[in-house]
Design an enzyme around this catalytic site. Structure first.
Site, PDB file in Angstrom:
ATOM      1  N   ASP A 127       0.832  -1.204   0.000  1.00  0.00           N
ATOM      2  CA  ASP A 127       0.000   0.000   0.000  1.00  0.00           C
ATOM      3  C   ASP A 127       0.868   1.256   0.000  1.00  0.00           C
ATOM      4  O   ASP A 127       0.537   2.259  -0.623  1.00  0.00           O
ATOM      5  CB  ASP A 127      -0.911   0.012   1.236  1.00  0.00           C
ATOM      6  CG  ASP A 127      -2.057  -0.969   1.089  1.00  0.00           C
ATOM      7  OD1 ASP A 127      -2.406  -1.307  -0.052  1.00  0.00           O
ATOM      8  OD2 ASP A 127      -2.607  -1.393   2.131  1.00  0.00           O
TER       9      ASP A 127
ATOM     10  N   ASN B  18      -4.507   8.897   1.644  1.00  0.00           N
ATOM     11  CA  ASN B  18      -4.722   8.314   2.973  1.00  0.00           C
ATOM     12  C   ASN B  18      -5.115   9.386   3.990  1.00  0.00           C
ATOM     13  O   ASN B  18      -6.207   9.375   4.513  1.00  0.00           O
ATOM     14  CB  ASN B  18      -3.448   7.639   3.483  1.00  0.00           C
ATOM     15  CG  ASN B  18      -3.477   6.129   3.357  1.00  0.00           C
ATOM     16  OD1 ASN B  18      -4.449   5.566   2.866  1.00  0.00           O
ATOM     17  ND2 ASN B  18      -2.411   5.476   3.788  1.00  0.00           N
ATOM     18  N   GLU B  19      -4.188  10.292   4.247  1.00  0.00           N
ATOM     19  CA  GLU B  19      -4.458  11.292   5.264  1.00  0.00           C
ATOM     20  C   GLU B  19      -3.419  12.405   5.256  1.00  0.00           C
ATOM     21  O   GLU B  19      -2.343  12.272   4.679  1.00  0.00           O
ATOM     22  CB  GLU B  19      -4.499  10.681   6.680  1.00  0.00           C
ATOM     23  CG  GLU B  19      -3.169  10.318   7.315  1.00  0.00           C
ATOM     24  CD  GLU B  19      -2.573   9.028   6.799  1.00  0.00           C
ATOM     25  OE1 GLU B  19      -1.583   9.113   6.041  1.00  0.00           O
ATOM     26  OE2 GLU B  19      -3.063   7.958   7.147  1.00  0.00           O
TER      27      GLU B  19
ATOM     28  N   ARG C 112      -5.178  20.994  22.017  1.00  0.00           N
ATOM     29  CA  ARG C 112      -3.827  20.985  22.577  1.00  0.00           C
ATOM     30  C   ARG C 112      -3.419  19.532  22.797  1.00  0.00           C
ATOM     31  O   ARG C 112      -4.133  18.774  23.454  1.00  0.00           O
ATOM     32  CB  ARG C 112      -3.779  21.749  23.906  1.00  0.00           C
ATOM     33  CG  ARG C 112      -2.376  21.746  24.543  1.00  0.00           C
ATOM     34  CD  ARG C 112      -2.357  22.519  25.849  1.00  0.00           C
ATOM     35  NE  ARG C 112      -2.420  23.949  25.623  1.00  0.00           N
ATOM     36  CZ  ARG C 112      -1.366  24.768  25.688  1.00  0.00           C
ATOM     37  NH1 ARG C 112      -0.173  24.305  25.977  1.00  0.00           N
ATOM     38  NH2 ARG C 112      -1.516  26.055  25.476  1.00  0.00           N
TER      39      ARG C 112
ATOM     40  N   SER D 271      -5.585   3.532  14.021  1.00  0.00           N
ATOM     41  CA  SER D 271      -4.725   3.315  15.191  1.00  0.00           C
ATOM     42  C   SER D 271      -5.080   4.244  16.350  1.00  0.00           C
ATOM     43  O   SER D 271      -4.671   4.011  17.478  1.00  0.00           O
ATOM     44  CB  SER D 271      -3.251   3.534  14.820  1.00  0.00           C
ATOM     45  OG  SER D 271      -2.868   2.697  13.774  1.00  0.00           O
TER      46      SER D 271
ATOM     47  N   ALA E 203      -3.622  12.088  21.153  1.00  0.00           N
ATOM     48  CA  ALA E 203      -3.314  12.458  22.542  1.00  0.00           C
ATOM     49  C   ALA E 203      -3.662  13.915  22.868  1.00  0.00           C
ATOM     50  O   ALA E 203      -2.765  14.735  23.109  1.00  0.00           O
ATOM     51  CB  ALA E 203      -1.844  12.171  22.846  1.00  0.00           C
TER      52      ALA E 203
HETATM   53  P1  NAP Z   1       4.476   2.032   6.858  1.00  0.00           P
HETATM   54  O1  NAP Z   1       4.962   2.560   8.143  1.00  0.00           O
HETATM   55  O2  NAP Z   1       5.174   0.902   6.222  1.00  0.00           O
HETATM   56  O3  NAP Z   1       2.892   1.747   6.923  1.00  0.00           O
HETATM   57  C1  NAP Z   1       2.286   1.222   7.998  1.00  0.00           C
HETATM   58  C2  NAP Z   1       1.304   0.145   7.537  1.00  0.00           C
HETATM   59  O4  NAP Z   1       0.127   0.773   7.049  1.00  0.00           O
HETATM   60  C3  NAP Z   1       1.822  -0.757   6.438  1.00  0.00           C
HETATM   61  O5  NAP Z   1       1.506  -2.066   6.805  1.00  0.00           O
HETATM   62  C4  NAP Z   1       1.026  -0.304   5.226  1.00  0.00           C
HETATM   63  O6  NAP Z   1       0.820  -1.355   4.306  1.00  0.00           O
HETATM   64  C5  NAP Z   1      -0.260   0.064   5.868  1.00  0.00           C
HETATM   65  N1  NAP Z   1      -1.172   0.932   5.113  1.00  0.00           N
HETATM   66  C6  NAP Z   1      -0.891   1.974   4.288  1.00  0.00           C
HETATM   67  N2  NAP Z   1      -2.021   2.516   3.819  1.00  0.00           N
HETATM   68  C7  NAP Z   1      -3.037   1.791   4.354  1.00  0.00           C
HETATM   69  C8  NAP Z   1      -4.458   1.858   4.240  1.00  0.00           C
HETATM   70  N3  NAP Z   1      -5.047   2.787   3.508  1.00  0.00           N
HETATM   71  N4  NAP Z   1      -5.206   0.964   4.946  1.00  0.00           N
HETATM   72  C9  NAP Z   1      -4.624   0.027   5.708  1.00  0.00           C
HETATM   73  N5  NAP Z   1      -3.296  -0.085   5.855  1.00  0.00           N
HETATM   74  C10 NAP Z   1      -2.516   0.795   5.179  1.00  0.00           C
HETATM   75  O7  NAP Z   1       4.421   3.247   5.812  1.00  0.00           O
HETATM   76  P2  NAP Z   1       3.770   3.192   4.388  1.00  0.00           P
HETATM   77  O8  NAP Z   1       3.651   1.799   3.888  1.00  0.00           O
HETATM   78  O9  NAP Z   1       4.497   4.167   3.563  1.00  0.00           O
HETATM   79  O10 NAP Z   1       2.279   3.722   4.640  1.00  0.00           O
HETATM   80  C11 NAP Z   1       2.034   5.029   4.996  1.00  0.00           C
HETATM   81  C12 NAP Z   1       0.893   5.072   5.926  1.00  0.00           C
HETATM   82  O11 NAP Z   1       1.227   4.512   7.171  1.00  0.00           O
HETATM   83  C13 NAP Z   1       0.447   6.474   6.269  1.00  0.00           C
HETATM   84  O12 NAP Z   1      -0.342   7.022   5.246  1.00  0.00           O
HETATM   85  C14 NAP Z   1      -0.312   6.236   7.547  1.00  0.00           C
HETATM   86  O13 NAP Z   1      -1.680   5.954   7.300  1.00  0.00           O
HETATM   87  C15 NAP Z   1       0.306   4.980   8.122  1.00  0.00           C
HETATM   88  N6  NAP Z   1       0.913   5.272   9.415  1.00  0.00           N
HETATM   89  C16 NAP Z   1       0.378   4.668  10.514  1.00  0.00           C
HETATM   90  C17 NAP Z   1       0.847   4.963  11.786  1.00  0.00           C
HETATM   91  C18 NAP Z   1       0.206   4.298  12.954  1.00  0.00           C
HETATM   92  O14 NAP Z   1      -0.721   3.502  12.739  1.00  0.00           O
HETATM   93  N7  NAP Z   1       0.612   4.605  14.171  1.00  0.00           N
HETATM   94  C19 NAP Z   1       1.892   5.879  11.941  1.00  0.00           C
HETATM   95  C20 NAP Z   1       2.427   6.473  10.813  1.00  0.00           C
HETATM   96  C21 NAP Z   1       1.919   6.167   9.538  1.00  0.00           C
HETATM   97  P3  NAP Z   1       1.987  -1.923   3.357  1.00  0.00           P
HETATM   98  O15 NAP Z   1       2.853  -2.757   4.220  1.00  0.00           O
HETATM   99  O16 NAP Z   1       1.230  -2.718   2.333  1.00  0.00           O
HETATM  100  O17 NAP Z   1       2.727  -0.758   2.754  1.00  0.00           O
END
Ligand code: NAP
Ligand code: MN
Length: 265
Positions: free
Chosen positions: A51, A122-123, A149, A167, A186
């Site tokens: 993704d 995504n966001e 805040r 999350s 938070a």
């Molecule tokens: P990453 O750190 O590898 O992503 C975290 C996980 O989110 C990966 O398993 C990724 O899938 C999955 N993911 C991405 N888009 C998704 C969606 N629309 N629905 C469900 N899961 C999704 O970084 P990345 O792969 O570049 O993905 C970026 C995304 O990570 C950001 O857009 C944000 O949404 C998310 N993120 C989450 C957190 C948290 O949950 N605390 C913190 C920072 C960012 P793949 O392994 O297939 O890439």
């Protein structure tokens, strides 16, 4: 308008992926697709990876509306990938039997400081970059709704609702609803500071604005999908839902809710 069968493969140039993409390219040519070297010439953009790669493919090619994006996974099947690279026969069968439909995913548009605008699939996140709370005035249109805040806020699209937003206990939102979900990271809640404390959804007719209160924590990190914005001094974010949709293929019996079940239940 590029030829409808012009296909671009977007992937990280590693030895391993290059080896895996070669048979895909051959297959594409066999079925009369023209593999192009420049995404500008493509009408189909295939992202190879997870993704995260799909988000990059869409971003790096400019959120094109005249393109069909196709996610081909190299690991687990995620949310933006309908195909798996190790299952080429299935891919061909579905294309030939017209077992695919097109789905359209809503995006959000973020304007920073009334200057530059960016799209997100995504966001958009805005977070404190130091060990100190970030203060923001949250407006829904011209209406001052709350003063936040805490660590930060996440403004998610429906397809982003299964990622970061989830999350922090955001709701999973059907991508057929064009809306944005605002979630807190938070928040401080006491007799001085009060926020809603739960995520909320805004319709595509609303504009959200977040004004960073300049009180010494003036350099928040802004994330657009999986990239950090290089704009350091973001004072104001204005977020809305544009008409822009990202088109991607959908296999039969693989709706958003099938994916939610597959991933979480
Ligand atoms: P990453 O750190 O590898 O992503 C975290 C996980 O989110 C990966 O398993 C990724 O899938 C999955 N993911 C991405 N888009 C998704 C969606 N629309 N629905 C469900 N899961 C999704 O970084 P990345 O792969 O570049 O993905 C970026 C995304 O990570 C950001 O857009 C944000 O949404 C998310 N993120 C989450 C957190 C948290 O949950 N605390 C913190 C920072 C960012 P793949 O392994 O297939 O890439
Ligand atoms: Mn990833």
């Amino acid at each position: 308008m590029p030829n409808r069968r012009n296909l671009f493969f977007f992937y990280k140039e590693t030895e391993e992926l290059r080896e895996k993409v070669e048979p895909l390219k051959e297959l594409a040519s066999k079925y009369d697709f023209h593999v192009v070297d420049d995404p500008k010439d493509a009408s189909i953009i295939a992202s190879i990876g997870g993704d995260g790669s799909f988000l990059q493919a869409v971003r790096k090619t400019g959120f094109r509306e005249d393109c069909l994006y196709v996610g081909i996974s190299t690991g687990e099947l995620g949310f933006y990938c309908d195909f798996h690279i190790d299952n080429l026969p299935e891919m061909v069968e579905n294309i030939l039997s017209e077992g695919i439909e097109v789905r359209r995913y809503p995006t959000i548009e973020v304007n920073v400081n009334d200057e530059s605008s960016f799209f997100c699939l995504n966001e958009c996140t805005i977070r404190s970059s130091i060990i100190k709370t970030l203060v923001m005035n949250v407006h829904v249109e011209d209406f001052h709704f709350e003063t936040f805040r805490g660590d930060g806020l996440i403004v998610s699209t429906p397809t982003g609702s299964t990622a970061y937003s989830k999350s922090v206990s955001g709701a999973v939102v059907d991508p057929k609803l064009a809306c944005m979900q605002v979630s807190e990271i938070a928040s401080l809640n006491n007799n001085h500071y009060r926020t809603l404390g739960s995520p909320f959804l805004l319709s595509d007719e609303r504009t959200l604005s977040l004004e960073v209160v300049q009180d010494g924590n003036d350099y928040p990190i802004i994330g657009i999908d999986n990239e950090a914005l290089s704009i350091q001094h973001a004072k104001k974010l204005t977020i809305r839902i544009p008409d822009k949709r990202i088109k991607t293929v959908k296999l039969k019996d693989n709706s958003f809710w099938h994916k939610v079940q597959r991933s979480f239940l």
